[in-house]
Design an enzyme around this catalytic site. Structure first.
Site, mmCIF file in Angstrom:
data_model
loop_
_atom_site.group_PDB
_atom_site.id
_atom_site.type_symbol
_atom_site.label_atom_id
_atom_site.label_comp_id
_atom_site.label_asym_id
_atom_site.label_seq_id
_atom_site.Cartn_x
_atom_site.Cartn_y
_atom_site.Cartn_z
ATOM 1 C CD GLU A 1 -1.022 -6.581 4.627
ATOM 2 O OE1 GLU A 1 -0.505 -7.110 3.502
ATOM 3 O OE2 GLU A 1 -1.237 -5.261 4.688
ATOM 4 C CG HIS B 1 -3.464 -3.596 2.860
ATOM 5 N ND1 HIS B 1 -2.570 -3.267 3.577
ATOM 6 C CD2 HIS B 1 -4.153 -2.504 2.486
ATOM 7 C CE1 HIS B 1 -2.409 -1.732 3.773
ATOM 8 N NE2 HIS B 1 -3.354 -1.483 3.005
ATOM 9 C CB CYS C 1 -0.887 0.079 1.210
ATOM 10 S SG CYS C 1 -2.410 0.940 0.777
#
Ligand code: GLN
Length: 526
Positions: free
Chosen positions: A500, A498, A376
């Site tokens: 994750e 993102h 990001c």
């Protein structure tokens, strides 16, 4: 639908969320479908406007919900995808009730905390519990974690609502687990008094703990369990120790050994089918290698990047590589330190503070062939670094930071926004991956869906210039750049999204796996 209510006593930060997620995992290992609701008693509508340094990471859901980090734990432990309705806040409940009042839904009535607010809380819990998963199935059991500590003014209406639920549900559809602290005294003995007081506070509200989970440094002895059982009106089998373990994913196994599954089965009248032990095998696999990754951040606390930490762990587990993280302060680290690490990660973030340090780290990674993962803000800074140091645009920057050449610009739809809450580009968007790229090698498919949270993007006016100079934008959502990479570098990959947030121990995220693998390869060359 059966409900497992989780309350907390003594103090906050005991790991109620991990306990709730672990209870869920224990039940999931027995074939039950689990969903989860987190109650946050604050007045904010959601976590989106809260400072992560105070409240921890803002977790992003597929529908764009900006929620408490515990929902990240539920998703990771239970391998499910939740929506914003699974995070109930005082702000959301009151807003709904006040909107109903203005519409005239309660015409003639005096609108009160009991029954109107408590009814709305129960309705919101039920709606979230019964919400279908994307495959059209529904959960069998819903975990309801009541944030805060019993006795807080803010949590009173929520505790009253879960008290009422016990009376309204069939006997075997409700169980209450109270998580407390069993501290050590100066002699090293485990003390039960705080638990006794906390159970007393619970009783004053009409709530009864069926199971007590005691957080402690080492397992509670049978003698101490007997004492808790006597003072707190529950059988000894209902007292479960949750001793500190090296890795949160081992908590389900530890609580299972303590007999939590049997206690739950008794209260919820569950069959005890064959237990799937694959989770336990996965989280205890031995590591054969180790790498050290530097994360350059402006925040002093690691909870801000909990999903990144976990995603690195998931990737490491899959590769049997233990990932050690070193947190570097973006404003203070010494450049000569950077060569000590096997890889460099630049996480997401907001605002100008610390960005020069992060850009310096990206330049080092690029020029020294050190594996780099940018996320990001990390993606945006990698574009800025390339524009400055390769294209020669000395004042290249982001519109977010002020004057200069804006190679990172505000998303057009963000222009003129007056509200900050819930207005970023949020949640799931697809990206189409270009053939022959690192992105394609990592994901192995053309279309991917990942979660987002940003207001700025790579400025379309500079894309072709950057690409001609060698920075390849390897995936796109229409004309919006979603990832960038350097074909001439061993591993230089940055994403506007993102990844994750979708990483699980059971499904590690492809960019993280690629990054950890590259760190290992880099370590071998040293
Ligand atoms: N501040 C940047 C933006 O708003 C990056 C956001 C982030 O890293 N989550 O676009």
């Amino acid at each position: 639908m059966k409900y497992v209510i989780i309350t907390g006593g003594v103090m906050s930060g005991l790991g109620k969320g991990i306990t709730a997620a672990s209870v869920g995992r224990i039940l999931k290992n027995r074939g039950y479908r689990i969903t989860a609701v987190k109650i946050d008693p604050y007045l904010n509508i959601d976590a989106g406007t809260m400072n992560p340094a105070q409240h921890g990471e803002v977790f992003v859901l597929k529908d764009g919900g900006e929620v408490d980090l515990d929902l990240g734990n539920y998703e990771r432990f239970l391998d499910i995808e939740l929506t914003s309705s699974h995070n109930i806040t005082t702000g959301k409940v009151y807003r709904t009730v006040i909107e109903k009042e203005r519409r005239g839904d309660f015409l003639g009535e005096t609108v009160q905390i009991i029954p109107h607010i408590t009814d709305q809380i129960k309705l919101s819990i039920r709606q979230a519990a019964e919400e279908e998963f994307s495959d059209g199935t529904q959960a069998d059991i819903c975990l309801v974690e009541v944030g805060g500590t019993v006795g807080d003014i803010e949590s009173m209406p929520f505790l009253e609502a879960v008290r009422q639920m016990r009376g309204e549900l069939p006997e075997h559809d409700y169980v209450l687990i109270h998580v407390t602290l069993i501290p050590k005294d100066t002699m090293g003995d485990l003390k039960t008094k705080p638990t006794q007081h906390s159970i007393k506070a619970l009783r004053e509200l009409g709530l009864y703990a069926d199971i007590i989970v005691g957080r402690c440094e080492r397992p509670i002895s049978a003698q101490t369990k007997r004492k808790i059982s006597a003072f707190c009106d529950l059988p000894q089998s209902g007292v479960i120790s949750a001793a500190t373990v090296p890795d949160i994913y081992e908590v389900p196994m530890e609580m299972e050994k303590e007999g939590l599954a049997d206690a739950l089965a008794k209260h919820l009248n569950l069959d005890q089918p064959q237990v799937d032990t694959s989770w336990y095998r996965l989280v205890t696999k031995e590591y054969t290698n180790r790498v050290t990754v530097a994360i350059v951040s402006k925040y002093g606390i690691e909870d801000v990047y909990i999903s990144i930490k976990e995603a690195l762990k998931h990737a490491g587990r899959a590769l049997s590589i233990e990932v050690k993280i070193v947190w570097l302060d973006a404003e203070r680290y010494e450049k000569c330190q950077l060569k000590d690490y096997d890889g460099i990660l630049i996480p997401g973030g907001f605002g100008i503070r610390g960005i020069e340090g992060k850009i310096g780290a990206i330049q080092f990674a690029r020029e020294s062939n050190v594996p780099f993962l940018g996320l990001c803000l990390g993606f945006q800074l990698c574009v800025i670094e390339y524009a400055r140091n390769v294209l020669g645009i000395a004042d290249a920057t982001s519109e977010e930071f002020g004057e200069g050449t804006h190679v990172i610009a505000l998303l057009p739809e963000q222009e003129g926004l007056t509200e900050l809450g819930g207005t970023m580009r949020l949640g799931d968007y697809t990206a189409e991956i270009k053939d022959g790229t690192l992105a394609m090698k990592l994901y192995g498919q053309k279309m991917i869906t990942e979660r987002h949270r940003h207001r700025y993007e790579a400025n379309p006016q500079y894309i072709s210039k950057l690409e001609k100079a060698g920075l390849i934008f390897s995936s796109m959502n229409k004309n919006r750049m979603e990832s960038a990479e350097l074909p001439t570098h061993p591993f230089f990959f940055a994403t506007q999204f993102h990844p994750e947030f979708k990483s699980r121990p059971t499904k590690p995220s492809p960019p993280y796996v690629g990054f950890v693998e590259a760190c290992r390869a880099n370590k071998l060359t040293k």
